[in-house]
Scaffold this motif. Structure first.
Motif, PDB file in Angstrom:
ATOM      1  N   ALA A 110     -26.925   3.379 -14.173  1.00 14.43           N
ATOM      2  CA  ALA A 110     -26.759   4.446 -13.184  1.00 14.43           C
ATOM      3  C   ALA A 110     -28.095   4.813 -12.544  1.00 14.43           C
ATOM      4  CB  ALA A 110     -26.128   5.670 -13.841  1.00 14.43           C
ATOM      5  N   LEU A 111     -29.157   4.847 -13.354  1.00 14.64           N
ATOM      6  CA  LEU A 111     -30.484   5.159 -12.801  1.00 14.64           C
ATOM      7  C   LEU A 111     -30.890   4.124 -11.756  1.00 14.64           C
ATOM      8  CD1 LEU A 111     -32.498   6.154 -16.017  1.00 14.64           C
ATOM      9  CD2 LEU A 111     -31.841   7.674 -14.136  1.00 14.64           C
ATOM     10  N   SER A 112     -30.562   2.861 -12.009  1.00 17.85           N
ATOM     11  CA  SER A 112     -30.978   1.814 -11.083  1.00 17.85           C
ATOM     12  C   SER A 112     -30.264   1.904  -9.740  1.00 17.85           C
ATOM     13  CB  SER A 112     -30.731   0.429 -11.710  1.00 17.85           C
ATOM     14  OG  SER A 112     -29.348   0.138 -11.759  1.00 17.85           O
ATOM     15  N   ASN A 113     -29.170   2.646  -9.701  1.00 19.46           N
ATOM     16  CA  ASN A 113     -28.416   2.823  -8.459  1.00 19.46           C
ATOM     17  C   ASN A 113     -28.480   4.257  -7.936  1.00 19.46           C
ATOM     18  OD1 ASN A 113     -26.924   0.127  -8.029  1.00 19.46           O
ATOM     19  ND2 ASN A 113     -26.543   0.573 -10.179  1.00 19.46           N
ATOM     20  N   MET A 114     -29.366   5.040  -8.515  1.00 18.89           N
ATOM     21  CA  MET A 114     -29.474   6.452  -8.161  1.00 18.89           C
ATOM     22  C   MET A 114     -29.889   6.666  -6.705  1.00 18.89           C
ATOM     23  SD  MET A 114     -31.387   9.267 -10.555  1.00 18.89           S
ATOM     24  CE  MET A 114     -33.059   8.719 -10.152  1.00 18.89           C
ATOM     25  N   LEU A 115     -30.545   5.665  -6.116  1.00 20.20           N
ATOM     26  CA  LEU A 115     -31.018   5.791  -4.734  1.00 20.20           C
ATOM     27  C   LEU A 115     -29.868   5.882  -3.729  1.00 20.20           C
ATOM     28  CD1 LEU A 115     -30.433   2.685  -3.733  1.00 20.20           C
ATOM     29  CD2 LEU A 115     -32.666   2.259  -4.756  1.00 20.20           C
ATOM     30  N   MET A 116     -28.631   5.673  -4.194  1.00 21.78           N
ATOM     31  CA  MET A 116     -27.478   5.856  -3.319  1.00 21.78           C
ATOM     32  C   MET A 116     -27.261   7.335  -2.991  1.00 21.78           C
ATOM     33  SD  MET A 116     -26.342   2.827  -2.695  1.00 21.78           S
ATOM     34  CE  MET A 116     -24.775   3.215  -1.952  1.00 21.78           C
ATOM     35  N   LEU A 117     -27.828   8.216  -3.820  1.00 22.53           N
ATOM     36  CA  LEU A 117     -27.752   9.659  -3.598  1.00 22.53           C
ATOM     37  C   LEU A 117     -29.097  10.163  -3.113  1.00 22.53           C
ATOM     38  CD1 LEU A 117     -25.885  10.619  -6.908  1.00 22.53           C
ATOM     39  CD2 LEU A 117     -24.866  10.169  -4.660  1.00 22.53           C
ATOM     40  N   SER A 118     -29.127  11.379  -2.643  1.00 19.33           N
ATOM     41  CA  SER A 118     -30.385  11.984  -2.217  1.00 19.33           C
ATOM     42  C   SER A 118     -31.040  12.681  -3.407  1.00 19.33           C
ATOM     43  CB  SER A 118     -30.136  13.004  -1.105  1.00 19.33           C
ATOM     44  OG  SER A 118     -29.475  14.147  -1.631  1.00 19.33           O
ATOM     45  N   PRO A 119     -32.359  12.902  -3.366  1.00 12.94           N
ATOM     46  CA  PRO A 119     -33.020  13.629  -4.455  1.00 12.94           C
ATOM     47  C   PRO A 119     -32.386  14.988  -4.729  1.00 12.94           C
ATOM     48  CG  PRO A 119     -34.651  12.576  -3.058  1.00 12.94           C
ATOM     49  CD  PRO A 119     -33.334  12.397  -2.378  1.00 12.94           C
ATOM     50  N   ASP A 120     -31.974  15.701  -3.666  1.00 11.51           N
ATOM     51  CA  ASP A 120     -31.356  17.013  -3.847  1.00 11.51           C
ATOM     52  C   ASP A 120     -30.010  16.920  -4.550  1.00 11.51           C
ATOM     53  OD1 ASP A 120     -33.485  18.280  -2.662  1.00 11.51           O
ATOM     54  OD2 ASP A 120     -32.547  18.426  -0.684  1.00 11.51           O
ATOM     55  N   GLU A 121     -29.314  15.797  -4.369  1.00 15.52           N
ATOM     56  CA  GLU A 121     -28.040  15.603  -5.063  1.00 15.52           C
ATOM     57  C   GLU A 121     -28.258  15.200  -6.518  1.00 15.52           C
ATOM     58  OE1 GLU A 121     -24.883  13.949  -1.789  1.00 15.52           O
ATOM     59  OE2 GLU A 121     -26.598  12.643  -2.245  1.00 15.52           O
ATOM     60  N   VAL A 122     -29.293  14.405  -6.752  1.00 13.78           N
ATOM     61  CA  VAL A 122     -29.531  13.873  -8.100  1.00 13.78           C
ATOM     62  C   VAL A 122     -30.001  14.956  -9.068  1.00 13.78           C
ATOM     63  CG1 VAL A 122     -31.056  12.371  -9.440  1.00 13.78           C
ATOM     64  CG2 VAL A 122     -29.944  11.501  -7.379  1.00 13.78           C
ATOM     65  N   ALA A 123     -30.867  15.855  -8.613  1.00  9.06           N
ATOM     66  CA  ALA A 123     -31.470  16.844  -9.522  1.00  9.06           C
ATOM     67  C   ALA A 123     -30.439  17.645 -10.312  1.00  9.06           C
ATOM     68  CB  ALA A 123     -32.405  17.770  -8.740  1.00  9.06           C
ATOM     69  N   PRO A 124     -29.445  18.264  -9.679  1.00  8.32           N
ATOM     70  CA  PRO A 124     -28.472  19.031 -10.477  1.00  8.32           C
ATOM     71  C   PRO A 124     -27.606  18.151 -11.386  1.00  8.32           C
ATOM     72  CG  PRO A 124     -27.809  18.960  -8.156  1.00  8.32           C
ATOM     73  CD  PRO A 124     -29.189  18.418  -8.226  1.00  8.32           C
ATOM     74  N   ILE A 125     -27.369  16.904 -10.974  1.00  6.69           N
ATOM     75  CA  ILE A 125     -26.602  15.993 -11.824  1.00  6.69           C
ATOM     76  C   ILE A 125     -27.374  15.701 -13.110  1.00  6.69           C
ATOM     77  CG2 ILE A 125     -25.668  13.651 -12.015  1.00  6.69           C
ATOM     78  CD1 ILE A 125     -25.124  13.782  -8.985  1.00  6.69           C
ATOM     79  N   LEU A 126     -28.671  15.420 -12.960  1.00  6.34           N
ATOM     80  CA  LEU A 126     -29.494  15.150 -14.145  1.00  6.34           C
ATOM     81  C   LEU A 126     -29.679  16.401 -14.991  1.00  6.34           C
ATOM     82  CD1 LEU A 126     -32.257  12.706 -12.810  1.00  6.34           C
ATOM     83  CD2 LEU A 126     -30.071  12.187 -13.923  1.00  6.34           C
ATOM     84  N   GLU A 127     -29.673  17.564 -14.361  1.00  6.96           N
ATOM     85  CA  GLU A 127     -29.764  18.808 -15.134  1.00  6.96           C
ATOM     86  C   GLU A 127     -28.531  18.990 -16.016  1.00  6.96           C
ATOM     87  OE1 GLU A 127     -30.470  21.649 -12.043  1.00  6.96           O
ATOM     88  OE2 GLU A 127     -32.654  21.567 -12.287  1.00  6.96           O
ATOM     89  N   ARG A 128     -27.383  18.566 -15.511  1.00  8.31           N
ATOM     90  CA  ARG A 128     -26.175  18.640 -16.343  1.00  8.31           C
ATOM     91  C   ARG A 128     -26.311  17.727 -17.556  1.00  8.31           C
ATOM     92  NH1 ARG A 128     -23.108  18.118 -11.416  1.00  8.31           N
ATOM     93  NH2 ARG A 128     -22.166  16.165 -12.153  1.00  8.31           N
ATOM     94  N   ARG A 129     -26.859  16.534 -17.332  1.00  8.51           N
ATOM     95  CA  ARG A 129     -27.054  15.613 -18.455  1.00  8.51           C
ATOM     96  C   ARG A 129     -28.048  16.192 -19.460  1.00  8.51           C
ATOM     97  NH1 ARG A 129     -26.295  10.086 -19.362  1.00  8.51           N
ATOM     98  NH2 ARG A 129     -27.616   9.243 -21.010  1.00  8.51           N
ATOM     99  N   ALA A 130     -29.133  16.759 -18.950  1.00  2.00           N
ATOM    100  CA  ALA A 130     -30.138  17.339 -19.848  1.00  2.00           C
ATOM    101  C   ALA A 130     -29.536  18.453 -20.693  1.00  2.00           C
ATOM    102  CB  ALA A 130     -31.319  17.861 -19.035  1.00  2.00           C
ATOM    103  N   GLY A 131     -28.658  19.255 -20.086  1.00  3.68           N
ATOM    104  CA  GLY A 131     -28.003  20.315 -20.841  1.00  3.68           C
ATOM    105  C   GLY A 131     -27.123  19.768 -21.954  1.00  3.68           C
ATOM    106  N   ARG A 132     -26.412  18.694 -21.655  1.00  2.00           N
ATOM    107  CA  ARG A 132     -25.560  18.068 -22.672  1.00  2.00           C
ATOM    108  C   ARG A 132     -26.404  17.453 -23.789  1.00  2.00           C
ATOM    109  NH1 ARG A 132     -22.458  16.624 -17.823  1.00  2.00           N
ATOM    110  NH2 ARG A 132     -20.432  17.671 -17.916  1.00  2.00           N
ATOM    111  N   LEU A 133     -27.529  16.848 -23.422  1.00  2.37           N
ATOM    112  CA  LEU A 133     -28.415  16.283 -24.442  1.00  2.37           C
ATOM    113  C   LEU A 133     -28.949  17.373 -25.355  1.00  2.37           C
ATOM    114  CD1 LEU A 133     -30.500  13.694 -22.372  1.00  2.37           C
ATOM    115  CD2 LEU A 133     -28.716  13.191 -24.046  1.00  2.37           C
TER     116      LEU A 133
END
Length: 206
Positions: A110-133
């Motif tokens: 998923a990281l290798s294809n993250m460039l399909m989204l914008s940085p502003d879209e990616v940040a909150p998605i990764l924050e959700r993952r960090a919260g789950r971790l």
């Protein structure tokens, strides 16, 4: 014959349990959960366990010890590890301990294809993952804290490793999120297009 049986985490764990005593599939599944092995092997579906047992038996690594009959329970087949299974257990264990394997987990893909989204879209998605971790890490820390006093460290060594991996990923993720938020990690379709054009076959010096 053991060479024809492909190693797997669940297969190795089943063989290891049968080193202690003969067991039927329900007893194997119960022990896996009691010992907390569901953290490292997939025992959620009993069908997967039965398929693994059938594969180990077909390969000669385990054999039927006896069939238990009880009016309160369905007929249960009890398995024991064979001499060939003991040899395979050691071979699989040494291989899994010594040789890193390319397992192609989902997150790096998923990281290798993250460039399909914008940085502003990616940040909150990764924050959700960090919260789950963080929640997984807290849960595992609680499990380790509740372990009986004096329990040998080796019995929980896999939890110790998983906790270290969770912590490392969470720290890395927080750093990436910070870079996305302050703009030091960024990209755009125009930037990527310009890079492709610059590095294409017709680029200067190519």
């Amino acid at each position: 014959m053991s060479a024809s049986v492909k190693s797997s985490p669940l297969g190795l764990t089943v063989l290891t349990l049968l080193h202690y005593r003969p067991l039927h599939p329900y007893g194997i599944q119960r022990l896996l959960k009691q010992w907390g092995k569901e953290q490292v092997v997939n025992v959620g579906q009993r069908t997967g366990l039965y398929r693994t047992i059938e594969r180990l038996q077909a390969g000669g690594l385990i054999a039927v010890r006896q069939t238990e009959r009880d009016q309160q329970y369905p007929e249960r087949t009890v398995y024991e590890v064979t001499d060939e299974g003991r040899t395979a257990t050691r071979e699989w264990l040494e291989q899994m301990l010594a040789v890193p394997k390319a397992e192609f987990p989902l997150f790096p893909a998923a990281l290798s294809n993250m460039l399909m989204l914008s940085p502003d879209e990616v940040a909150p998605i990764l924050e959700r993952r960090a919260g789950r971790l963080a929640a997984q890490r807290a849960d595992m820390e609680a499990q380790l804290a509740e372990a009986p006093t004096g329990l040998p460290r080796i019995t929980l060594i896999e939890n110790e490793y998983l906790l270290a991996v969770l912590g490392a990923e969470e720290r890395w993720l927080r750093g990436v999120i910070g870079e996305l938020r302050d703009g030091s990690l960024t990209w755009s379709p125009e930037m990527l297009t310009a890079f492709q054009e610059a590095s294409g076959p017709g680029a200067a010096g190519a």
